[in-house]
Design a protein around this motif. Structure first.
Motif, PDB file in Angstrom:
ATOM      1  N   GLN A   1       0.725  -1.110  -0.167  1.00  0.00           N
ATOM      2  CA  GLN A   1       0.156   0.049  -0.076  1.00  0.00           C
ATOM      3  C   GLN A   1       0.966   1.322  -0.034  1.00  0.00           C
ATOM      4  OE1 GLN A   1      -3.246   0.126   2.545  1.00  0.00           O
ATOM      5  NE2 GLN A   1      -3.317   2.379   2.708  1.00  0.00           N
ATOM      6  N   PRO A   2       0.631   2.036  -1.032  1.00  0.00           N
ATOM      7  CA  PRO A   2       1.560   3.302  -0.924  1.00  0.00           C
ATOM      8  C   PRO A   2       1.216   4.251   0.145  1.00  0.00           C
ATOM      9  CG  PRO A   2       0.439   2.930  -3.327  1.00  0.00           C
ATOM     10  CD  PRO A   2      -0.166   1.936  -2.266  1.00  0.00           C
ATOM     11  N   ILE A   3       2.238   4.914   0.787  1.00  0.00           N
ATOM     12  CA  ILE A   3       2.010   5.729   1.797  1.00  0.00           C
ATOM     13  C   ILE A   3       2.428   7.088   1.220  1.00  0.00           C
ATOM     14  CG2 ILE A   3       2.841   6.066   4.283  1.00  0.00           C
ATOM     15  CD1 ILE A   3       1.428   3.678   4.071  1.00  0.00           C
ATOM     16  N   THR A   4       3.466   7.304   0.715  1.00  0.00           N
ATOM     17  CA  THR A   4       3.910   8.483   0.224  1.00  0.00           C
ATOM     18  C   THR A   4       4.443   8.336  -1.198  1.00  0.00           C
ATOM     19  OG1 THR A   4       6.235   8.736   0.787  1.00  0.00           O
ATOM     20  CG2 THR A   4       4.548   9.597   2.249  1.00  0.00           C
ATOM     21  N   GLU A   5       5.242   9.152  -1.919  1.00  0.00           N
ATOM     22  CA  GLU A   5       5.650   8.947  -3.318  1.00  0.00           C
ATOM     23  C   GLU A   5       6.990   7.997  -2.978  1.00  0.00           C
ATOM     24  OE1 GLU A   5       8.156  12.687  -4.330  1.00  0.00           O
ATOM     25  OE2 GLU A   5       6.279  12.747  -4.944  1.00  0.00           O
ATOM     26  N   ASN A   6       7.598   8.272  -1.923  1.00  0.00           N
ATOM     27  CA  ASN A   6       8.742   7.423  -1.594  1.00  0.00           C
ATOM     28  C   ASN A   6       8.777   6.209  -0.745  1.00  0.00           C
ATOM     29  OD1 ASN A   6      10.613   8.900  -3.004  1.00  0.00           O
ATOM     30  ND2 ASN A   6      10.226  10.405  -1.357  1.00  0.00           N
ATOM     31  N   GLU A   7       7.501   5.853  -0.098  1.00  0.00           N
ATOM     32  CA  GLU A   7       7.325   4.926   0.999  1.00  0.00           C
ATOM     33  C   GLU A   7       6.146   4.111   0.664  1.00  0.00           C
ATOM     34  OE1 GLU A   7       6.376   4.931   5.621  1.00  0.00           O
ATOM     35  OE2 GLU A   7       7.331   6.691   4.903  1.00  0.00           O
TER      36      GLU A   7
ATOM     37  N   ILE B   1      10.837  -0.990  -5.822  1.00  0.00           N
ATOM     38  CA  ILE B   1      11.921  -0.458  -6.668  1.00  0.00           C
ATOM     39  C   ILE B   1      11.741   0.018  -7.911  1.00  0.00           C
ATOM     40  CG2 ILE B   1      14.365  -0.793  -7.469  1.00  0.00           C
ATOM     41  CD1 ILE B   1      14.719  -2.799  -5.038  1.00  0.00           C
ATOM     42  N   ASN B   2      10.952  -0.840  -8.753  1.00  0.00           N
ATOM     43  CA  ASN B   2      10.634  -0.604 -10.166  1.00  0.00           C
ATOM     44  C   ASN B   2       9.765   0.482 -10.204  1.00  0.00           C
ATOM     45  OD1 ASN B   2      12.397  -2.474 -10.982  1.00  0.00           O
ATOM     46  ND2 ASN B   2      10.926  -4.084 -11.224  1.00  0.00           N
ATOM     47  N   ASN B   3       8.984   0.941  -9.222  1.00  0.00           N
ATOM     48  CA  ASN B   3       7.980   1.883  -9.076  1.00  0.00           C
ATOM     49  C   ASN B   3       8.425   3.142  -8.297  1.00  0.00           C
ATOM     50  OD1 ASN B   3       5.426   0.755 -10.729  1.00  0.00           O
ATOM     51  ND2 ASN B   3       6.251  -0.637  -9.573  1.00  0.00           N
ATOM     52  N   GLY B   4       9.668   3.248  -8.051  1.00  0.00           N
ATOM     53  CA  GLY B   4      10.092   4.269  -7.714  1.00  0.00           C
ATOM     54  C   GLY B   4      10.108   4.427  -6.063  1.00  0.00           C
TER      55      GLY B   4
END
Length: 148
Positions: A65-71, A101-104
């Motif tokens: 689950q995405p938290i921020t654009e980096n986390e 990793i592949n999604n930034g």
């Protein structure tokens, strides 16, 4: 293990999601006297869901689950008991990390059940913060920097 494990990405609209739901219910909730039926699962649609299958039978899953654009948060990790100790969990986490990793994403965080901390530590996760209670049992926050 004689048969090849397949790791796939599924969505809540796939028929396989029902099998993942049943897996989570059996492994993560019933042993605690709980049920997913009593939980809000609406965020599942926002998650990337990984399933582990052998001979077209789902035996494990993990959600991102995405938290921020980096986390991103790794959650809902489950493997049927018959398949634990067969590197299924390791394969699921590896697939999730590769996807992240592949999604930034550069950081994966998770709420580890205290009994599962050793598994995550072997995969390079470190715990931080104090013990807390979630679903009635002790957990720790853990994280892994994907750029190291």
């Amino acid at each position: 293990m004689h048969t090849q494990v397949e790791i796939n990405i599924i969505t809540v609209k796939d028929a396989a999601y029902n099998d993942v739901w049943n897996l989570r219910e059996e492994v993560l909730r019933k042993p605690l006297g709980l049920s997913l039926k009593n939980e809000d699962l609406s965020r599942d649609i926002l998650n990337t869901i990984f399933s582990a299958t052998i001979d077209n039978k789902i035996i494990g899953c993990v959600f991102l689950q995405p938290i921020t654009e980096n986390e991103i948060q790794l959650r809902a990790m489950a493997v049927y008991s018959d398949w634990q100790q067969h590197n299924i969990g390791k394969a699921l986490v590896a697939a999730a990390e590769k996807y992240a990793i592949n999604n930034g994403y550069r950081l994966i965080v998770l709420h580890a059940r205290k009994v599962a901390m050793g598994f995550y530590e072997k995969m390079g996760y470190i715990h931080y913060g104090d013990e807390f209670i979630e679903v009635g049992i002790p957990h720790f926050m853990m994280k892994k920097d994907l750029l190291k």
